[in-house]
Write a protein that holds these residues in place. Sequence first.
Motif, short mmCIF file in Angstrom:
data_model
loop_
_atom_site.label_atom_id
_atom_site.label_comp_id
_atom_site.label_asym_id
_atom_site.label_seq_id
_atom_site.Cartn_x
_atom_site.Cartn_y
_atom_site.Cartn_z
N ARG A 1 85.41 77.36 -46.33
CA ARG A 1 85.39 78.64 -46.74
C ARG A 1 83.88 79.29 -46.36
O ARG A 1 82.82 78.68 -46.09
N SER B 1 95.79 79.04 -44.16
CA SER B 1 95.02 78.06 -44.93
C SER B 1 95.69 76.94 -44.88
O SER B 1 95.02 75.86 -44.57
N VAL C 1 88.76 79.83 -43.73
CA VAL C 1 89.71 80.37 -44.20
C VAL C 1 89.47 81.79 -44.72
O VAL C 1 88.30 81.95 -45.51
N ASN C 2 90.14 82.77 -44.56
CA ASN C 2 89.96 83.89 -45.23
C ASN C 2 90.73 83.99 -46.45
O ASN C 2 91.85 84.39 -46.49
N GLU C 3 89.89 84.05 -47.51
CA GLU C 3 90.37 83.86 -49.04
C GLU C 3 90.83 85.22 -49.44
O GLU C 3 91.59 85.32 -50.33
N ASP C 4 90.62 86.39 -48.68
CA ASP C 4 91.00 87.77 -49.29
C ASP C 4 92.44 87.95 -48.59
O ASP C 4 93.03 88.95 -49.17
N ASN D 1 98.20 83.49 -47.86
CA ASN D 1 97.72 83.02 -46.71
C ASN D 1 98.06 81.54 -46.26
O ASN D 1 97.56 80.40 -46.53
#
Length: 179
Positions: free
Chosen positions: A139, A123, A113-116, A120
């Motif tokens: 992550r 996710s 998952v792209n937490e930026d 989102n």
Amino acid sequence: MGGIEDIVTLKRTVFVTVGTTCFDALVKAVDTLEVKQELSRRGYTHLIIQMGRGTCVPTKQSLGEDGSLAVDYFTFSSSIADHLKSASLVISHAGSGSIFETLRLSKPLIVVVNEDLMDNHQSELAEELAERNHLYCARPQDLDKVIAGMDLESLLPYHPGDAKPVAKLINRFLGFPDE
């Protein structure tokens, strides 16, 4: 004939894809010594990274003097289907297209998952499919631990007819009433 010298080492490829996005955190994560060592320990022989629009360039250096994990990368391909088909394991961004294409091919999948990303929703899809044991979710910072702990035999096949619960989740997220 038929001796040890006739046994051919199997090519076991890990294909990493970020799609058309920039996801340098994923590229950096798979380029770490910890992740490469864990993949090699689990018997993977090749690591191919599709790095998309990112600026992080992975190292092509093979892991270990014996070249136990050969590394290569590219930015884009007209189709990643061949890479997905030949992969023994796929590590992907959380884009629904990449997720479902990999699952339809019955390939083991770790979604990172792209937490930026703001808002989102990807996710939520990845986490729901992980809860259903179709894939693993990670992550960037815990990717090596997910690889170390994964049991690919425990993953359940994804059947395309199973999309109704996922569609219901997406509709609920978008604010549409349950039917």
